[in-house]
Each structure stands twice: as C-alpha cells, then as structure tokens.
Design a protein around this motif. Sequence first.
Motif, PDB file in Angstrom:
ATOM      1  N   LEU A 215       0.784  -1.237  -0.098  1.00 30.14           N
ATOM      2  CA  LEU A 215       0.032  -0.102  -0.049  1.00 30.14           C
ATOM      3  C   LEU A 215       0.730   1.338  -0.037  1.00 30.14           C
ATOM      4  CD1 LEU A 215      -2.828  -0.983   2.503  1.00 30.14           C
ATOM      5  CD2 LEU A 215      -3.017  -1.184   0.112  1.00 30.14           C
ATOM      6  N   GLY A 216       2.024   1.042   0.480  1.00 32.29           N
ATOM      7  CA  GLY A 216       2.970   2.260   0.355  1.00 32.29           C
ATOM      8  C   GLY A 216       3.361   2.851  -1.011  1.00 32.29           C
ATOM      9  N   ASP A 217       3.133   2.020  -1.961  1.00 37.62           N
ATOM     10  CA  ASP A 217       3.405   2.170  -3.435  1.00 37.62           C
ATOM     11  C   ASP A 217       2.367   2.978  -4.159  1.00 37.62           C
ATOM     12  OD1 ASP A 217       5.505   0.467  -3.219  1.00 37.62           O
ATOM     13  OD2 ASP A 217       4.469  -1.303  -4.245  1.00 37.62           O
ATOM     14  N   MET A 218       1.422   3.484  -3.406  1.00 38.40           N
ATOM     15  CA  MET A 218       0.439   4.378  -3.768  1.00 38.40           C
ATOM     16  C   MET A 218       1.040   5.714  -4.500  1.00 38.40           C
ATOM     17  SD  MET A 218      -3.109   4.294  -1.620  1.00 38.40           S
ATOM     18  CE  MET A 218      -3.742   2.822  -0.782  1.00 38.40           C
ATOM     19  N   ILE A 219       0.770   6.234  -5.595  1.00 32.84           N
ATOM     20  CA  ILE A 219       1.277   7.496  -5.793  1.00 32.84           C
ATOM     21  C   ILE A 219       0.800   8.439  -5.053  1.00 32.84           C
ATOM     22  CG2 ILE A 219       1.177   9.142  -7.838  1.00 32.84           C
ATOM     23  CD1 ILE A 219       1.103   6.739  -9.751  1.00 32.84           C
ATOM     24  N   PHE A 220      -0.534   8.649  -4.749  1.00 31.80           N
ATOM     25  CA  PHE A 220      -1.302   9.536  -3.997  1.00 31.80           C
ATOM     26  C   PHE A 220      -1.756   8.764  -2.668  1.00 31.80           C
ATOM     27  CE2 PHE A 220      -1.770  11.292  -8.457  1.00 31.80           C
ATOM     28  CZ  PHE A 220      -1.503  12.502  -8.059  1.00 31.80           C
ATOM     29  N   PRO A 221      -1.253   8.891  -1.491  1.00 32.46           N
ATOM     30  CA  PRO A 221      -1.526   8.312  -0.327  1.00 32.46           C
ATOM     31  C   PRO A 221      -2.956   8.631   0.208  1.00 32.46           C
ATOM     32  CG  PRO A 221       0.461   9.845   0.170  1.00 32.46           C
ATOM     33  CD  PRO A 221       0.286   9.695  -1.184  1.00 32.46           C
ATOM     34  N   VAL A 222      -3.330   7.919   1.175  1.00 32.40           N
ATOM     35  CA  VAL A 222      -4.616   8.149   1.634  1.00 32.40           C
ATOM     36  C   VAL A 222      -4.738   9.384   2.215  1.00 32.40           C
ATOM     37  CG1 VAL A 222      -6.334   7.494   3.399  1.00 32.40           C
ATOM     38  CG2 VAL A 222      -5.179   5.781   2.179  1.00 32.40           C
ATOM     39  N   SER A 223      -3.803  10.305   2.735  1.00 32.30           N
ATOM     40  CA  SER A 223      -3.966  11.496   3.454  1.00 32.30           C
ATOM     41  C   SER A 223      -4.224  12.594   2.239  1.00 32.30           C
ATOM     42  CB  SER A 223      -2.821  11.836   4.386  1.00 32.30           C
ATOM     43  OG  SER A 223      -1.585  11.681   3.457  1.00 32.30           O
ATOM     44  N   GLU A 224      -3.320  12.350   1.109  1.00 28.03           N
ATOM     45  CA  GLU A 224      -3.421  13.265   0.015  1.00 28.03           C
ATOM     46  C   GLU A 224      -4.820  13.097  -0.732  1.00 28.03           C
ATOM     47  OE1 GLU A 224      -0.066  13.403  -2.702  1.00 28.03           O
ATOM     48  OE2 GLU A 224       1.417  13.066  -1.022  1.00 28.03           O
ATOM     49  N   LEU A 225      -5.413  11.952  -0.698  1.00 30.21           N
ATOM     50  CA  LEU A 225      -6.649  11.696  -1.299  1.00 30.21           C
ATOM     51  C   LEU A 225      -7.618  12.615  -0.742  1.00 30.21           C
ATOM     52  CD1 LEU A 225      -6.326   8.124  -2.610  1.00 30.21           C
ATOM     53  CD2 LEU A 225      -6.105   9.879  -4.064  1.00 30.21           C
ATOM     54  N   ILE A 226      -7.733  12.317   0.667  1.00 30.10           N
ATOM     55  CA  ILE A 226      -8.547  13.012   1.650  1.00 30.10           C
ATOM     56  C   ILE A 226      -8.687  14.459   1.312  1.00 30.10           C
ATOM     57  CG2 ILE A 226      -9.440  13.448   3.718  1.00 30.10           C
ATOM     58  CD1 ILE A 226      -8.590  10.508   4.450  1.00 30.10           C
ATOM     59  N   THR A 227      -7.353  15.067   1.224  1.00 32.81           N
ATOM     60  CA  THR A 227      -7.022  16.373   1.130  1.00 32.81           C
ATOM     61  C   THR A 227      -7.834  16.820  -0.114  1.00 32.81           C
ATOM     62  OG1 THR A 227      -5.353  16.507   2.731  1.00 32.81           O
ATOM     63  CG2 THR A 227      -5.604  18.347   1.144  1.00 32.81           C
ATOM     64  N   TYR A 228      -7.296  16.201  -1.209  1.00 32.10           N
ATOM     65  CA  TYR A 228      -7.562  16.885  -2.456  1.00 32.10           C
ATOM     66  C   TYR A 228      -9.340  16.557  -2.667  1.00 32.10           C
ATOM     67  CZ  TYR A 228      -8.033  17.181  -7.539  1.00 32.10           C
ATOM     68  OH  TYR A 228      -8.386  17.751  -8.636  1.00 32.10           O
ATOM     69  N   ILE A 229      -9.944  15.408  -2.445  1.00 30.47           N
ATOM     70  CA  ILE A 229     -11.461  15.286  -2.470  1.00 30.47           C
ATOM     71  C   ILE A 229     -12.147  16.266  -1.780  1.00 30.47           C
ATOM     72  CG2 ILE A 229     -13.326  13.485  -2.319  1.00 30.47           C
ATOM     73  CD1 ILE A 229     -11.352  11.374  -2.923  1.00 30.47           C
ATOM     74  N   SER A 230     -11.664  16.442  -0.355  1.00 27.39           N
ATOM     75  CA  SER A 230     -12.358  17.431   0.338  1.00 27.39           C
ATOM     76  C   SER A 230     -12.134  18.840   0.188  1.00 27.39           C
ATOM     77  CB  SER A 230     -11.886  17.219   2.006  1.00 27.39           C
ATOM     78  OG  SER A 230     -10.592  17.508   2.175  1.00 27.39           O
ATOM     79  N   SER A 231     -11.266  19.102  -0.754  1.00 23.35           N
ATOM     80  CA  SER A 231     -11.360  20.473  -1.315  1.00 23.35           C
ATOM     81  C   SER A 231     -12.429  20.888  -2.370  1.00 23.35           C
ATOM     82  CB  SER A 231      -9.945  20.685  -2.045  1.00 23.35           C
ATOM     83  OG  SER A 231      -9.843  19.832  -3.346  1.00 23.35           O
ATOM     84  N   PHE A 232     -13.081  19.952  -2.897  1.00 25.83           N
ATOM     85  CA  PHE A 232     -14.122  20.087  -3.620  1.00 25.83           C
ATOM     86  C   PHE A 232     -15.677  19.263  -3.539  1.00 25.83           C
ATOM     87  CE2 PHE A 232     -12.448  16.319  -5.828  1.00 25.83           C
ATOM     88  CZ  PHE A 232     -13.663  15.588  -6.046  1.00 25.83           C
ATOM     89  N   ALA A 233     -15.794  18.628  -2.397  1.00 24.87           N
ATOM     90  CA  ALA A 233     -16.710  17.956  -1.726  1.00 24.87           C
ATOM     91  C   ALA A 233     -16.573  17.568  -0.664  1.00 24.87           C
ATOM     92  CB  ALA A 233     -17.056  16.643  -2.792  1.00 24.87           C
ATOM     93  N   GLN A 234     -17.688  18.092   0.342  1.00 23.10           N
ATOM     94  CA  GLN A 234     -17.548  17.649   1.733  1.00 23.10           C
ATOM     95  C   GLN A 234     -17.684  16.143   1.991  1.00 23.10           C
ATOM     96  OE1 GLN A 234     -20.916  19.076   4.086  1.00 23.10           O
ATOM     97  NE2 GLN A 234     -19.552  19.104   6.183  1.00 23.10           N
ATOM     98  N   LEU A 235     -16.764  15.649   2.467  1.00 21.39           N
ATOM     99  CA  LEU A 235     -16.860  14.227   3.040  1.00 21.39           C
ATOM    100  C   LEU A 235     -17.483  13.913   4.342  1.00 21.39           C
ATOM    101  CD1 LEU A 235     -13.015  13.205   2.245  1.00 21.39           C
ATOM    102  CD2 LEU A 235     -14.896  12.613   0.959  1.00 21.39           C
TER     103      LEU A 235
END
Length: 287
Positions: A215-235
């Motif tokens: 899972l460490g091979d992700m280009i965009f790790p979980v924290s970055e995905l949450i930050t990006y998605i929550s910038s345009f949609a409320q989670l």
Amino acid sequence: MKYLSFIREGHVSYGIAHEAGIHDLGARRETVLPDLRTYLESTAAEKAPVLPTKLATDCTLADVVVAPPIPNPRKIFCIGLNYEDHRNETGRPKTAYPTIFTRFADTLTGHGAAIRLPSVSKEADFEGELAVIIGKPGWRVPSERALDIVAGYACFNDVSLRDWQRHTSQFTPGKNFPATAPCGPVLVTPDETGDLSRLTIETRLNGDVMQRASLGDMIFPVSELITYISSFAQLLPGDIIATGTPGGVGFMRDPQVFLQAGDVFEVEIEKVGLLRNTVEDEVAPGR
C-alpha cells in the motif's frame, strides 16, 4: 475494532465482529440507530451509546449474510492509476492530481456474494483495492489531519467492464453495473491496521496470484486523497474512497484474463481482511 453490516433471519443489522462472534448493535435498545452509517454519524457527533466492556455474542458469521460494511454511502469516490506499475502497464501519462470517478451505491455487494457479469459485456476485469471509509465530516482537510476523519478500512474490488469503459474518455459506464463492487467483509479501525504503507495487498483468481503490492506504493497516499477530494466535496461519515489498484489487471495481460462465471476472486490486505466472491452471470430482471 471490526464493524460489519449483515442480514440475520431476514433483518438488516450491523455490529462488531469479535473472537467469539458478532455483537449485534442493531438489535440493542440502547443503540436505536438503523445502520452503520448512522452509527458513525452519531459517533462523530459524540452521541453514540457507550459500548460495554465485554461484548455480548448474539450470533456468529455462519448465522448471517454479510453485506458491504456501509451499504448506503452517500458518495463513492474511486481513484484510477494510483500505482506506478498500473500506470505504466496502461501507458497513461503522469498527472499532478488524482484521477477520480464515481460509483453508485447499488454497485456494492458483500463478502461471499456473487459478482454479476452483465450479458452486454465480455470484458469484466478485476481491480483489488483498499477502501477508506470516512468517519467524521471533512471539508478542505489539511493532509496532516486527514487521517483523523477516517473511520476505518476495508477490502474493495473495483470490477471494471473494459469494453464499456472504453466507449468514451469517461469511466462511468464501465464502473457502474449492479453488483460489481464487492466491499468488506468488515470495516477495520485504524488502531488495528497501524501504518498502511507497511501493508501488502494481494488478489487471487481461483487461487492464482494476480496482483501483489505494498500500500506504500500508492502515488497519492490516503491523506493526500482525502485532502484533494475534500477540497471540492464535503466528506461525510460513511463515504467511501477506493484508492486504486496495483498492476496486473486482466486486460493488460497477454493473453488477457477476464472474469468468468464459476470463478472465485479474492482480495486480501494485511490486517484489513480477506474479501472473497464468486462470479455468476446476471439474471434478467423479473426472473
């Protein structure tokens, strides 16, 4: 802790899986919350009932039909091309931002259920993934606090109808046939998984390993995905983020490998669980 949703004696419920069996939260008068999504909402608002020190055993896994951990999410975000080996095998260029598409809730199916092969496609492909399940509302969450809004993790299989996916540049048609997104079997809380980057994901088709990665091979790790998605949609509690699949998918193999009726497909992630599903042809509506 491991949460799950299930059907028991015809009744939909949810609870906590522990060594002796299942503590049925949905059956308890002190809970009075209809489903796990509502329970997460109540927990986020600090209104959830206090759990007993010793969990009762109301039933076992053998007594229930396991449903997706969150059968009714408001939003499902799926991430494409989030492992370098998968990006390379598809020939796609590097991007500065995550590739995101969405799924509908009725595409979800549970552990042990059948993946349904639509009669209009012959190219059903597998994509084993880690699913992130949101536990607290999040709007424009900074990356250093992103994991604070995670309720837990589950295994996910983003089954993709490749011929329909190629109809246009948009992924939606190939990603939204009913019962093509197994998820589960449980939601595992972050205290049990520890550092995600140290965990391995593996998929198997009829026992043969198809995909294996960290899972460490992700280009965009979980924290970055949450930050990006929550910038345009409320989670919101119960929302799901499927974080992308490693290389080794069926349509990039030579010869190509697609799911067939009678297959058994497994997604296993260390400390998260083992998601196993059979594969069947769809049944026509009304039959």
